[in-house]
Design a protein around this motif. Structure first.
Motif, PDB file in Angstrom:
ATOM      1  N   MET A 120       0.839  -1.198   0.000  1.00 19.48           N
ATOM      2  CA  MET A 120       0.000   0.000   0.000  1.00 19.48           C
ATOM      3  C   MET A 120       0.878   1.254   0.000  1.00 19.48           C
ATOM      4  O   MET A 120       1.847   1.336   0.756  1.00 19.48           O
ATOM      5  N   THR A 121       0.509   2.217  -0.832  1.00 17.95           N
ATOM      6  CA  THR A 121       1.246   3.472  -0.915  1.00 17.95           C
ATOM      7  C   THR A 121       0.691   4.469   0.087  1.00 17.95           C
ATOM      8  O   THR A 121      -0.525   4.632   0.216  1.00 17.95           O
ATOM      9  N   VAL A 122       1.573   5.144   0.792  1.00 15.15           N
ATOM     10  CA  VAL A 122       1.152   6.195   1.720  1.00 15.15           C
ATOM     11  C   VAL A 122       0.831   7.446   0.907  1.00 15.15           C
ATOM     12  O   VAL A 122       1.698   7.992   0.232  1.00 15.15           O
ATOM     13  N   ARG A 123      -0.416   7.887   0.957  1.00 13.81           N
ATOM     14  CA  ARG A 123      -0.813   9.093   0.236  1.00 13.81           C
ATOM     15  C   ARG A 123      -0.723  10.339   1.115  1.00 13.81           C
ATOM     16  O   ARG A 123      -0.452  11.440   0.641  1.00 13.81           O
ATOM     17  N   LEU A 124      -0.993  10.136   2.398  1.00 12.60           N
ATOM     18  CA  LEU A 124      -1.029  11.259   3.335  1.00 12.60           C
ATOM     19  C   LEU A 124      -0.358  10.806   4.617  1.00 12.60           C
ATOM     20  O   LEU A 124      -0.688   9.746   5.163  1.00 12.60           O
ATOM     21  N   ARG A 125       0.609  11.614   5.080  1.00 12.73           N
ATOM     22  CA  ARG A 125       1.336  11.258   6.296  1.00 12.73           C
ATOM     23  C   ARG A 125       1.437  12.459   7.225  1.00 12.73           C
ATOM     24  O   ARG A 125       1.836  13.548   6.819  1.00 12.73           O
ATOM     25  N   GLY A 126       1.056  12.251   8.480  1.00 11.75           N
ATOM     26  CA  GLY A 126       1.259  13.261   9.510  1.00 11.75           C
ATOM     27  C   GLY A 126       2.243  12.728  10.533  1.00 11.75           C
ATOM     28  O   GLY A 126       2.130  11.571  10.961  1.00 11.75           O
ATOM     29  N   ASP A 127       3.214  13.545  10.916  1.00 10.62           N
ATOM     30  CA  ASP A 127       4.256  13.079  11.826  1.00 10.62           C
ATOM     31  C   ASP A 127       4.486  14.092  12.942  1.00 10.62           C
ATOM     32  O   ASP A 127       4.783  15.261  12.678  1.00 10.62           O
ATOM     33  N   GLY A 128       4.302  13.655  14.183  1.00 12.60           N
ATOM     34  CA  GLY A 128       4.578  14.494  15.344  1.00 12.60           C
ATOM     35  C   GLY A 128       3.744  15.761  15.403  1.00 12.60           C
ATOM     36  O   GLY A 128       4.248  16.819  15.802  1.00 12.60           O
ATOM     37  N   LEU A 129       2.474  15.654  15.074  1.00 13.30           N
ATOM     38  CA  LEU A 129       1.617  16.838  14.954  1.00 13.30           C
ATOM     39  C   LEU A 129       1.129  17.325  16.320  1.00 13.30           C
ATOM     40  O   LEU A 129       0.534  16.577  17.098  1.00 13.30           O
ATOM     41  N   THR A 130       1.382  18.605  16.586  1.00 11.78           N
ATOM     42  CA  THR A 130       0.920  19.241  17.817  1.00 11.78           C
ATOM     43  C   THR A 130       0.234  20.555  17.464  1.00 11.78           C
ATOM     44  O   THR A 130       0.766  21.362  16.708  1.00 11.78           O
ATOM     45  N   VAL A 131      -0.971  20.726  18.022  1.00 13.03           N
ATOM     46  CA  VAL A 131      -1.732  21.964  17.827  1.00 13.03           C
ATOM     47  C   VAL A 131      -2.077  22.515  19.198  1.00 13.03           C
ATOM     48  O   VAL A 131      -2.645  21.809  20.044  1.00 13.03           O
ATOM     49  N   ARG A 132      -1.716  23.780  19.426  1.00  9.72           N
ATOM     50  CA  ARG A 132      -2.009  24.433  20.698  1.00  9.72           C
ATOM     51  C   ARG A 132      -2.967  25.581  20.484  1.00  9.72           C
ATOM     52  O   ARG A 132      -2.903  26.286  19.477  1.00  9.72           O
ATOM     53  N   VAL A 133      -3.848  25.801  21.465  1.00  4.64           N
ATOM     54  CA  VAL A 133      -4.742  26.950  21.434  1.00  4.64           C
ATOM     55  C   VAL A 133      -4.030  28.125  22.079  1.00  4.64           C
ATOM     56  O   VAL A 133      -2.892  28.014  22.549  1.00  4.64           O
ATOM     57  N   SER A 134      -4.701  29.256  22.106  1.00  6.02           N
ATOM     58  CA  SER A 134      -4.047  30.511  22.477  1.00  6.02           C
ATOM     59  C   SER A 134      -3.394  30.472  23.856  1.00  6.02           C
ATOM     60  O   SER A 134      -2.333  31.057  24.067  1.00  6.02           O
ATOM     61  N   GLU A 135      -3.991  29.767  24.807  1.00  5.48           N
ATOM     62  CA  GLU A 135      -3.400  29.733  26.153  1.00  5.48           C
ATOM     63  C   GLU A 135      -2.289  28.710  26.269  1.00  5.48           C
ATOM     64  O   GLU A 135      -1.763  28.480  27.371  1.00  5.48           O
ATOM     65  N   GLY A 136      -1.928  28.091  25.159  1.00  2.00           N
ATOM     66  CA  GLY A 136      -0.817  27.158  25.155  1.00  2.00           C
ATOM     67  C   GLY A 136      -1.188  25.711  25.399  1.00  2.00           C
ATOM     68  O   GLY A 136      -0.341  24.832  25.337  1.00  2.00           O
TER      69      GLY A 136
END
Length: 257
Positions: A1-17
């Motif tokens: 299987m081919t990887v079409r989409l890869r996310g690695d080490g994803l971090t999302v913070r809101v305004s207060e951190g």
């Protein structure tokens, strides 16, 4: 299987951190349905938005077909992946067919535009909304609007589908019809990432499942290995029984009452 989409080490913070997604990694393969599951507030929709290129992560990377998603122009990105959001509010009285035809916008002024009429008609037939073609979307029920929105992303004719709760407003028949349609797209080689609340739908239809809790990936892999009774109870705070369906053998999740 081919990887079409890869996310690695994803971090999302809101305004207060505070991190609403922390160090999450995921791979979406062609020919597979990859379900994102977890309780409310687990980070499913945030991860979905980052993978789509609509939400910026403070840390980590997303690659689509081996390229950083941030470096792909909007039109080219729309030719690679189609996105169905939870909310598909249309306030103008466009007809259902006009809404589905919007999915062809990325292909305007390309040779693929010659197929617009055929592709739109096929997408509406697959989602059983052909009879609604001339109806204003503002007059449709929630379930009818959901199927029109799905027809739009199918008409976009991309190799990657990102679907955020596409069955939430649907009755039993259309829920199963839509999941069968999504299965058929995956079987045709499309890479599908789908946010689901229905754990039984994930067990029945997905090839891989990523379970999230408090913004973190708890487990990722084959559905039956990820969605075990102890793990579901730990993440959801609800005791469940998981046992094989008496006919199909597919695991079923039932809340313990």
């Amino acid at each position: 299987m081919t990887v079409r989409l890869r996310g690695d080490g994803l971090t999302v913070r809101v305004s207060e951190g505070r991190a609403i997604l922390e160090d999450a990694s995921i791979e979406i393969h062609d020919g597979e349905i990859h379900a994102l599951v977890g309780p409310n507030g687990a980070g499913k929709t945030t991860l979905f938005g980052v993978l789509a290129g609509d939400v910026a992560a403070q840390e980590g990377t997303v690659e689509i077909d081996g390229r950083r998603i941030g470096g792909v122009r909007a039109r080219a990105l729309a030719q690679q992946r189609a996105v169905l959001l939870q909310e598909n509010t249309v306030t103008f009285p466009f007809s259902a067919e006009q809404v589905v035809r919007m999915g062809r916008a990325p292909w305007a002024r390309t040779p693929a535009a010659d197929d617009d009429d055929v592709v739109v008609a096929s997408a509406m037939e697959q989602t059983e909304v052909t009879a609604l073609s001339a109806r204003a979307v503002t007059s449709l029920s929630g379930g009818e609007r959901a199927r029109v929105a799905l027809a739009r992303v199918i008409a976009q004719s991309t190799g990657i589908l990102l679907l955020d709760e596409p069955t939430a407003a649907l009755d039993l028949k259309h829920h199963e019809d839509v999941m069968r349609l999504i299965r058929a797209r995956a079987d045709a080689g499309v890479a599908v990432a789908i946010v689901l609340h229905d754990l039984n739908a994930a067990l029945a239809h997905a090839d891989r499942v990523t379970l999230l809790s408090d913004g973190c990936v708890v487990a990722s892999g084959p559905p039956a290995e990820v969605l075990t009774a102890p793990r579901i109870e730990e993440v959801y705070g609800q005791a469940v029984d998981v046992f094989p369906h008496p006919v199909t053998g597919v695991p079923l999740v039932v809340a313990r009452r």
